[in-house]
Write a protein that holds these residues in place. Structure first.
Motif, PDB file in Angstrom:
ATOM      1  N   PHE A   1     -11.476  10.092   8.174  1.00 56.20           N
ATOM      2  CA  PHE A   1     -12.512   9.183   8.810  1.00 56.20           C
ATOM      3  C   PHE A   1     -13.128   9.680   9.980  1.00 56.20           C
ATOM      4  CE2 PHE A   1     -13.642   5.165   6.464  1.00 56.20           C
ATOM      5  CZ  PHE A   1     -12.698   5.289   5.205  1.00 56.20           C
TER       6      PHE A   1
ATOM      7  N   GLU B   1       0.817  -1.061  -0.081  1.00 53.71           N
ATOM      8  CA  GLU B   1      -0.088   0.070   0.082  1.00 53.71           C
ATOM      9  C   GLU B   1       0.813   1.188  -0.101  1.00 53.71           C
ATOM     10  OE1 GLU B   1      -1.691   1.046   3.798  1.00 53.71           O
ATOM     11  OE2 GLU B   1      -3.065   2.514   2.783  1.00 53.71           O
TER      12      GLU B   1
ATOM     13  N   ILE C   1      -1.825  12.355  -0.423  1.00 57.23           N
ATOM     14  CA  ILE C   1      -2.630  11.617  -0.288  1.00 57.23           C
ATOM     15  C   ILE C   1      -3.215  11.500   1.028  1.00 57.23           C
ATOM     16  CG2 ILE C   1      -3.703   9.224  -0.863  1.00 57.23           C
ATOM     17  CD1 ILE C   1      -1.617   9.011  -2.972  1.00 57.23           C
TER      18      ILE C   1
ATOM     19  N   ARG D   1      -7.914  -1.614   8.597  1.00 51.41           N
ATOM     20  CA  ARG D   1      -7.921  -0.218   8.194  1.00 51.41           C
ATOM     21  C   ARG D   1      -8.079  -0.329   6.638  1.00 51.41           C
ATOM     22  NH1 ARG D   1      -4.255   2.187   5.744  1.00 51.41           N
ATOM     23  NH2 ARG D   1      -2.511   0.777   6.189  1.00 51.41           N
TER      24      ARG D   1
ATOM     25  N   ILE E   1      -5.840  11.192  -9.756  1.00 53.85           N
ATOM     26  CA  ILE E   1      -5.562   9.722  -9.427  1.00 53.85           C
ATOM     27  C   ILE E   1      -6.608   9.214  -8.792  1.00 53.85           C
ATOM     28  CG2 ILE E   1      -3.149   9.890  -9.198  1.00 53.85           C
ATOM     29  CD1 ILE E   1      -3.513   9.642  -6.158  1.00 53.85           C
TER      30      ILE E   1
ATOM     31  N   GLY F   1     -11.954   7.841   1.947  1.00 50.87           N
ATOM     32  CA  GLY F   1     -11.034   6.964   1.459  1.00 50.87           C
ATOM     33  C   GLY F   1     -10.062   7.859   1.010  1.00 50.87           C
ATOM     34  N   PRO F   2      -8.813   7.246   0.755  1.00 51.04           N
ATOM     35  CA  PRO F   2      -7.401   7.945   0.399  1.00 51.04           C
ATOM     36  C   PRO F   2      -7.739   8.723  -0.853  1.00 51.04           C
ATOM     37  CG  PRO F   2      -7.004   5.689   1.180  1.00 51.04           C
ATOM     38  CD  PRO F   2      -8.369   5.787   1.117  1.00 51.04           C
TER      39      PRO F   2
ATOM     40  N   LEU G   1      -7.310   5.496  -6.412  1.00 54.56           N
ATOM     41  CA  LEU G   1      -6.453   4.320  -5.629  1.00 54.56           C
ATOM     42  C   LEU G   1      -7.619   3.324  -5.580  1.00 54.56           C
ATOM     43  CD1 LEU G   1      -4.649   6.861  -3.235  1.00 54.56           C
ATOM     44  CD2 LEU G   1      -3.606   4.943  -4.457  1.00 54.56           C
TER      45      LEU G   1
ATOM     46  N   SER H   1      -0.122  10.417   3.156  1.00 50.70           N
ATOM     47  CA  SER H   1       1.029   9.608   2.584  1.00 50.70           C
ATOM     48  C   SER H   1       2.332  10.077   3.066  1.00 50.70           C
ATOM     49  CB  SER H   1       0.956   9.911   1.009  1.00 50.70           C
ATOM     50  OG  SER H   1       0.767  11.251   0.796  1.00 50.70           O
TER      51      SER H   1
ATOM     52  N   ARG I   1      -3.533  18.723  -4.368  1.00 51.11           N
ATOM     53  CA  ARG I   1      -2.173  19.216  -5.012  1.00 51.11           C
ATOM     54  C   ARG I   1      -2.439  20.913  -4.677  1.00 51.11           C
ATOM     55  NH1 ARG I   1       1.834  20.924  -8.085  1.00 51.11           N
ATOM     56  NH2 ARG I   1       3.269  19.446  -8.876  1.00 51.11           N
TER      57      ARG I   1
ATOM     58  N   LEU J   1       0.543   4.109  -2.799  1.00 46.54           N
ATOM     59  CA  LEU J   1       0.575   5.592  -2.428  1.00 46.54           C
ATOM     60  C   LEU J   1       1.624   6.549  -2.909  1.00 46.54           C
ATOM     61  CD1 LEU J   1      -0.925   5.445   1.262  1.00 46.54           C
ATOM     62  CD2 LEU J   1      -1.954   6.087  -0.756  1.00 46.54           C
TER      63      LEU J   1
ATOM     64  N   GLY K   1       1.108   6.889  -6.502  1.00 43.45           N
ATOM     65  CA  GLY K   1       0.009   7.891  -6.643  1.00 43.45           C
ATOM     66  C   GLY K   1       0.640   9.235  -6.386  1.00 43.45           C
ATOM     67  N   VAL K   2       1.280   9.568  -5.423  1.00 47.74           N
ATOM     68  CA  VAL K   2       1.772  10.699  -5.234  1.00 47.74           C
ATOM     69  C   VAL K   2       2.814  11.128  -6.286  1.00 47.74           C
ATOM     70  CG1 VAL K   2       3.341  12.038  -3.586  1.00 47.74           C
ATOM     71  CG2 VAL K   2       1.766  10.526  -2.704  1.00 47.74           C
TER      72      VAL K   2
ATOM     73  N   GLU L   1     -11.060   1.618   4.413  1.00 46.78           N
ATOM     74  CA  GLU L   1     -10.587   2.742   3.639  1.00 46.78           C
ATOM     75  C   GLU L   1     -10.895   2.943   2.023  1.00 46.78           C
ATOM     76  OE1 GLU L   1      -6.773   4.178   4.763  1.00 46.78           O
ATOM     77  OE2 GLU L   1      -7.583   5.205   6.410  1.00 46.78           O
ATOM     78  N   TYR L   2     -10.460   1.433   1.345  1.00 46.06           N
ATOM     79  CA  TYR L   2     -10.558   1.494  -0.010  1.00 46.06           C
ATOM     80  C   TYR L   2     -11.771   0.731  -0.496  1.00 46.06           C
ATOM     81  CZ  TYR L   2      -5.769   2.737   0.527  1.00 46.06           C
ATOM     82  OH  TYR L   2      -4.493   3.352   0.647  1.00 46.06           O
TER      83      TYR L   2
ATOM     84  N   SER M   1       3.146  20.050  -3.393  1.00 46.23           N
ATOM     85  CA  SER M   1       3.768  19.265  -4.775  1.00 46.23           C
ATOM     86  C   SER M   1       2.535  17.962  -4.869  1.00 46.23           C
ATOM     87  CB  SER M   1       4.838  18.930  -4.903  1.00 46.23           C
ATOM     88  OG  SER M   1       5.338  18.145  -3.632  1.00 46.23           O
ATOM     89  N   GLY M   2       1.945  17.444  -3.858  1.00 43.13           N
ATOM     90  CA  GLY M   2       1.100  16.401  -3.751  1.00 43.13           C
ATOM     91  C   GLY M   2       1.147  15.499  -2.670  1.00 43.13           C
TER      92      GLY M   2
ATOM     93  N   VAL N   1       0.544  12.646  -8.890  1.00 42.74           N
ATOM     94  CA  VAL N   1       0.015  13.861  -8.462  1.00 42.74           C
ATOM     95  C   VAL N   1       0.942  14.864  -8.690  1.00 42.74           C
ATOM     96  CG1 VAL N   1      -1.038  15.172  -6.533  1.00 42.74           C
ATOM     97  CG2 VAL N   1      -1.670  12.808  -7.115  1.00 42.74           C
ATOM     98  N   GLN N   2       2.199  14.585  -8.396  1.00 42.12           N
ATOM     99  CA  GLN N   2       3.434  15.582  -8.530  1.00 42.12           C
ATOM    100  C   GLN N   2       3.321  15.955 -10.171  1.00 42.12           C
ATOM    101  OE1 GLN N   2       6.771  13.579  -7.143  1.00 42.12           O
ATOM    102  NE2 GLN N   2       6.160  14.083  -4.855  1.00 42.12           N
ATOM    103  N   GLU N   3       3.177  15.240 -11.028  1.00 42.73           N
ATOM    104  CA  GLU N   3       3.051  15.378 -12.335  1.00 42.73           C
ATOM    105  C   GLU N   3       1.838  16.028 -12.932  1.00 42.73           C
ATOM    106  OE1 GLU N   3       5.240  15.749 -14.768  1.00 42.73           O
ATOM    107  OE2 GLU N   3       7.153  15.170 -13.172  1.00 42.73           O
ATOM    108  N   ARG N   4       0.809  16.293 -11.819  1.00 42.54           N
ATOM    109  CA  ARG N   4      -0.296  17.006 -12.083  1.00 42.54           C
ATOM    110  C   ARG N   4      -1.392  16.048 -12.840  1.00 42.54           C
ATOM    111  NH1 ARG N   4       0.387  22.334 -10.830  1.00 42.54           N
ATOM    112  NH2 ARG N   4       2.701  22.876 -10.927  1.00 42.54           N
TER     113      ARG N   4
END
Lengths: 144, 236
Positions: free
Chosen positions: B104, A18, B100, A61, A35, B55-56, A37, B78, B60, A22, A25-26, A65-66, B97-98, A29-32
């Protein structure tokens, strides 16, 4: 040009994979990128916890969460990153989702989407891989 | 000029696990007349059922403040942060910059009600960060308690945000008043968290907001039988 959508599909019991999902995913997101998950499910959550009691806290958990990947997630994605544990054995629990992937591929609905498998490694490696996938997805989405 | 945004005019989502009111456009709620106010982009009033939450998901380039009114919220992100936020605490997350995170309800039996506030940062690509402070309820009784600012000033701890915004809370008993004088060229937003107040004589109730420009004197008075609690944003 709209932002690329990167879908990260992972499976994790202890939380280690996980963490890499993540991080990927980050990176995206840094490249805009936008996302989503999604975690492949434990169809019988309690049975999984009983089989892997050392991962109880992480399993409880993550099961909360997912959500699992849905067809809409796959159709919306420009790129899909799979993050799986190194000691992976395919679970019977995933059959409906793997069947869904196969059906979409047969119907041609995954054509043009980028697919990547996350290599096991560090969080930094995973972040870098997420960035690369997002950059490629953005390039592929550009108007010629 | 003071323009009121009445609570009943806000966007509303009732999803079973979430009962949310949106002052500005957000998710499926789109109102072109309310895309934000100055650098204040989102102001959502969320009630989350026991054991449920968001959830996650990623953010940004946004400064995200969470103000819990009742109950407790569990935040995980994250960067490895894991915190429970309750009343008389404030959480400020800089997505930079980002990042996650998941949010809850920390309780399996009680509702959590919170205001989630998004402020546009002064710069992009900042390093993500998390801050949380607690304050005594008395610190906001009958006065504006500064909770977030671009730099610390004075003895009371604040969370630092990457924008020229000062964010206050005040809990006003009936008849108790706070005055505020925005500097020239500054704007303000006042949001009623609970109860009733008057703003320069105009009645406001829970969920009402007010966008304020070119006003040099603001006077907020606790009204009704129980008074009211407000948030005030001093904005560029």
């Amino acid at each position: 040009m709209s932002q690329p959508i990167v879908l990260v599909i992972f499976y994790s019991r202890s939380g280690a994979t996980e963490k890499l999902a993540l991080a990927a995913g980050v990176g995206a997101v840094q490249e805009r990128a936008l996302i989503r998950l999604r975690r492949l499910p434990d169809v019988n959550p309690q049975r999984t916890i009983e089989r892997f009691p050392e991962s109880t806290e992480a399993l409880v958990r993550m099961q909360k969460e997912y959500v699992a990947p849905a067809e809409a997630d796959l159709l919306a994605a420009d790129a899909i990153i799979f993050a799986m544990p190194a000691d992976l054995k395919t679970s019977e629990d995933w059959k409906p989702h793997l069947d869904m992937l196969a059906k979409l591929r047969t119907e041609g609905k995954l054509e043009g989407k980028l697919v990547a498998a996350l290599n096991p490694g560090s969080v930094e490696d995973a972040t870098a891989q997420g960035r690369k996938v997002a950059v490629m997805a953005r390039e592929v989405k550009k108007d010629p | 000029m003071i323009k009121l945004r009445r609570s009943e005019e806000r966007g509303h989502s009732e999803l079973g696990w979430l009962n949310a009111y949106q002052t500005f456009s957000f998710a499926n709620y789109h109102n072109p007349d309310y895309m934000g106010f100055r650098t204040l982009r989102v102001l959502n009033d969320d009630r989350i059922a026991p054991g449920k939450g968001f959830g996650p998901h990623a953010h940004r380039d946004m400064e995200i403040i969470t103000y819990v009114i009742e109950g407790h919220l569990l935040h995980r992100d994250s960067t490895g942060e894991r915190h429970v936020v309750g009343p008389n605490e404030i959480q400020t997350m800089s997505a930079g910059s980002g990042i996650i995170h998941s949010e809850f309800n920390a309780s399996d039996s009680e509702l959590v009600r919170l205001l989630q506030i998004w402020i546009e940062p002064a710069r992009e690509d900042l390093t993500p960060s998390y801050q949380q402070i607690a304050f005594a309820p008395e610190e906001k009784k009958g006065r504006l308690r500064l909770l977030a600012a671009p730099q610390a000033s004075g003895p009371e701890p604040v969370t630092i945000i990457n924008q020229d915004v000062r964010f206050f809370a005040a809990d006003l008993a009936p008849g108790k008043r706070v005055d505020y004088s925005p500097a020239a060229e500054r704007h303000a937003w006042i949001q009623v968290v609970k109860g009733h107040v008057t703003l320069n004589g105009e009645s406001m109730k829970e969920g009402d907001g007010a966008g304020i420009s070119a006003e040099r004197e603001l006077s907020v008075l606790g009204a009704g039988s129980d008074g009211g609690e407000i948030l005030l944003f001093d904005l560029p």
